[in-house]
Design an enzyme around this catalytic site. Structure first.
Site, mmCIF file in Angstrom:
data_model
loop_
_atom_site.group_PDB
_atom_site.id
_atom_site.type_symbol
_atom_site.label_atom_id
_atom_site.label_comp_id
_atom_site.label_asym_id
_atom_site.label_seq_id
_atom_site.Cartn_x
_atom_site.Cartn_y
_atom_site.Cartn_z
ATOM 1 N N ASN A 14 0.874 -1.170 0.000
ATOM 2 C CA ASN A 14 0.000 0.000 0.000
ATOM 3 C C ASN A 14 0.913 1.222 0.000
ATOM 4 O OD1 ASN A 14 -1.754 2.062 0.493
ATOM 5 N ND2 ASN A 14 -2.361 1.388 2.548
ATOM 6 N N LYS A 16 0.182 4.260 -0.268
ATOM 7 C CA LYS A 16 -0.428 5.441 0.363
ATOM 8 C C LYS A 16 -0.211 6.682 -0.523
ATOM 9 C CE LYS A 16 -0.077 3.108 4.769
ATOM 10 N NZ LYS A 16 0.026 3.182 6.224
ATOM 11 N N HIS A 109 -9.393 1.072 5.004
ATOM 12 C CA HIS A 109 -8.081 1.233 5.645
ATOM 13 C C HIS A 109 -8.221 2.139 6.868
ATOM 14 C CE1 HIS A 109 -3.945 2.424 6.379
ATOM 15 N NE2 HIS A 109 -3.617 1.296 5.785
ATOM 16 N N GLU A 111 -6.585 4.537 7.908
ATOM 17 C CA GLU A 111 -6.443 5.975 7.641
ATOM 18 C C GLU A 111 -7.728 6.542 7.044
ATOM 19 O OE1 GLU A 111 -2.756 5.457 5.535
ATOM 20 O OE2 GLU A 111 -1.901 4.769 7.432
ATOM 21 N N GLU A 182 -5.121 -5.042 10.418
ATOM 22 C CA GLU A 182 -4.077 -4.050 10.662
ATOM 23 C C GLU A 182 -4.376 -3.333 11.972
ATOM 24 O OE1 GLU A 182 -2.133 -2.762 6.732
ATOM 25 O OE2 GLU A 182 -3.985 -1.627 6.872
ATOM 26 N N GLY A 188 2.782 2.089 10.865
ATOM 27 C CA GLY A 188 3.736 3.184 10.770
ATOM 28 C C GLY A 188 4.431 3.527 12.070
ATOM 29 N N SER A 233 3.727 -2.338 10.283
ATOM 30 C CA SER A 233 5.180 -2.400 10.480
ATOM 31 C C SER A 233 5.796 -3.737 10.080
ATOM 32 C CB SER A 233 5.527 -2.041 11.931
ATOM 33 O OG SER A 233 5.115 -0.717 12.228
HETATM 34 P P1 13P Z 1 3.268 0.255 7.697
HETATM 35 O O1 13P Z 1 3.773 -1.026 7.058
HETATM 36 O O2 13P Z 1 4.008 1.469 7.254
HETATM 37 O O3 13P Z 1 3.142 0.108 9.169
HETATM 38 O O4 13P Z 1 1.756 0.467 7.135
HETATM 39 C C1 13P Z 1 0.874 -0.577 7.180
HETATM 40 C C2 13P Z 1 -0.324 -0.213 6.397
HETATM 41 O O5 13P Z 1 -1.059 0.698 6.758
HETATM 42 C C3 13P Z 1 -0.600 -0.956 5.154
HETATM 43 O O6 13P Z 1 -1.885 -0.708 4.695
#
Ligand code: 13P
Length: 271
Positions: A14, A16, A109, A111, A182, A188, A233
């Site tokens: 992803n 982003k 997601h 976010e 997740e 992150g 992560s």
């Molecule tokens: P990270 O791997 O940066 O923690 O992000 C995970 C994520 O949100 C994948 O959709």
């Protein structure tokens, strides 16, 4: 938890809000080259991969991957709208996602849920539209740290899962779903769920999927074919331990998917 496991792992990036089309093209090319190159010791049958670039690169990346034969490559959008068209400035429809040559979409997601305030109901409507359009829908679920600390992890995840698949009334529609667990506190942050913590939730998600298949007139065992990805992560050095868990069928990777060597390193973790 499971009795059989023929699921091919999926390692999905992803991206982003990162990468211009040129940067995305370079990243995807480096990854595909890595998979093709015998000298990285990568076995093509080891896993499927997925790229979820920004919408501005979707057609470009889908075109790049269309001819790739090294492994199955999903290319998808990071979000879309539930309606088919109309006055929704800034949004994408399922038809637009498909027209880019894309076969998948990420929905719900964290976010989108927590920064853009998407509700379970909205995400459920998007899931229905996506699956009816023929897209493989990746439903993201996960609890916040305060929800975990209060002992509500499964309550939150079950609610998000139930709402996400509610509109999929046929078992055949449920088969088009990939679930991504997740935990919000692991995204992150560099703080990964332990393999045991992740497995516990993945196992419970698979249980719930069994009940969902049964409710739709299918065998409980249909749950064994659904992939449940872990995200939060994931890095080359923790991937193999996570991926060796019974109900962890791949990874949804944020930060580490933006570096070809890291992404390939995670793919190597598929064994
Ligand atoms: P990270 O791997 O940066 O923690 O992000 C995970 C994520 O949100 C994948 O959709």
């Amino acid at each position: 938890m499971t009795t059989s496991n023929n699921r091919i792992p999926l390692i999905a990036g992803n991206w982003k809000m990162n990468t211009t089309p040129e940067e995305g093209h370079a990243l995807a090319t480096a990854i595909l080259d890595g998979i093709s190159a015998k000298d990285v010791g990568f076995s093509a049958s080891r896993c499927d991969i997925g790229f979820y670039p920004p919408a501005t690169s979707l057609a470009f990346i889908a075109g790049l991957c269309a001819e790739f034969e090294g492994c199955k490559v999903y290319v998808g959008a990071q979000n879309m709208h539930a309606e088919e068209s109309g006055a929704f400035t800034g949004e994408l429809s399922s038809a637009m996602v498909l027209a880019c040559g894309s076969d998948s979409v990420l929905l719900g997601h964290s976010e989108r849920r927590h920064i853009f305030n998407e509700t379970d109901t909205e995400i459920g409507a998007k899931m229905k539209t996506a699956v009816e359009a023929g897209l493989t829908a990746v439903l993201c679920v996960g609890e916040k740290i305060e929800e975990r600390d209060a002992g509500n992890t499964m309550e939150v995840v079950n609610r998000q899962l139930e709402a996400g698949i509610e509109g999929l009334t046929e078992a055949a529609q449920l088969e088009k779903v990939i679930v991504a667990y997740e935990p919000v506190w692991a995204i992150g942050t560099g703080r990964t769920a332990t393999p045991e913590q992740a497995q516990e939730v993945h196992g419970a998600i698979r249980e719930q999927l069994g009940a969902a298949f049964e409710k739709r007139g299918a065998e409980v065992g249909a749950r064994e074919d659904i992939r449940i990805l872990y995200g939060g992560s994931v890095k080359p050095d923790n991937a193999s331990e996570l991926l060796s868990q019974t109900d962890i069928d791949g990874a949804l990777v944020g930060g580490a998917s933006l570096d070809a060597a890291s992404f390939l390193g995670i793919c190597e973790g598929c064994g």
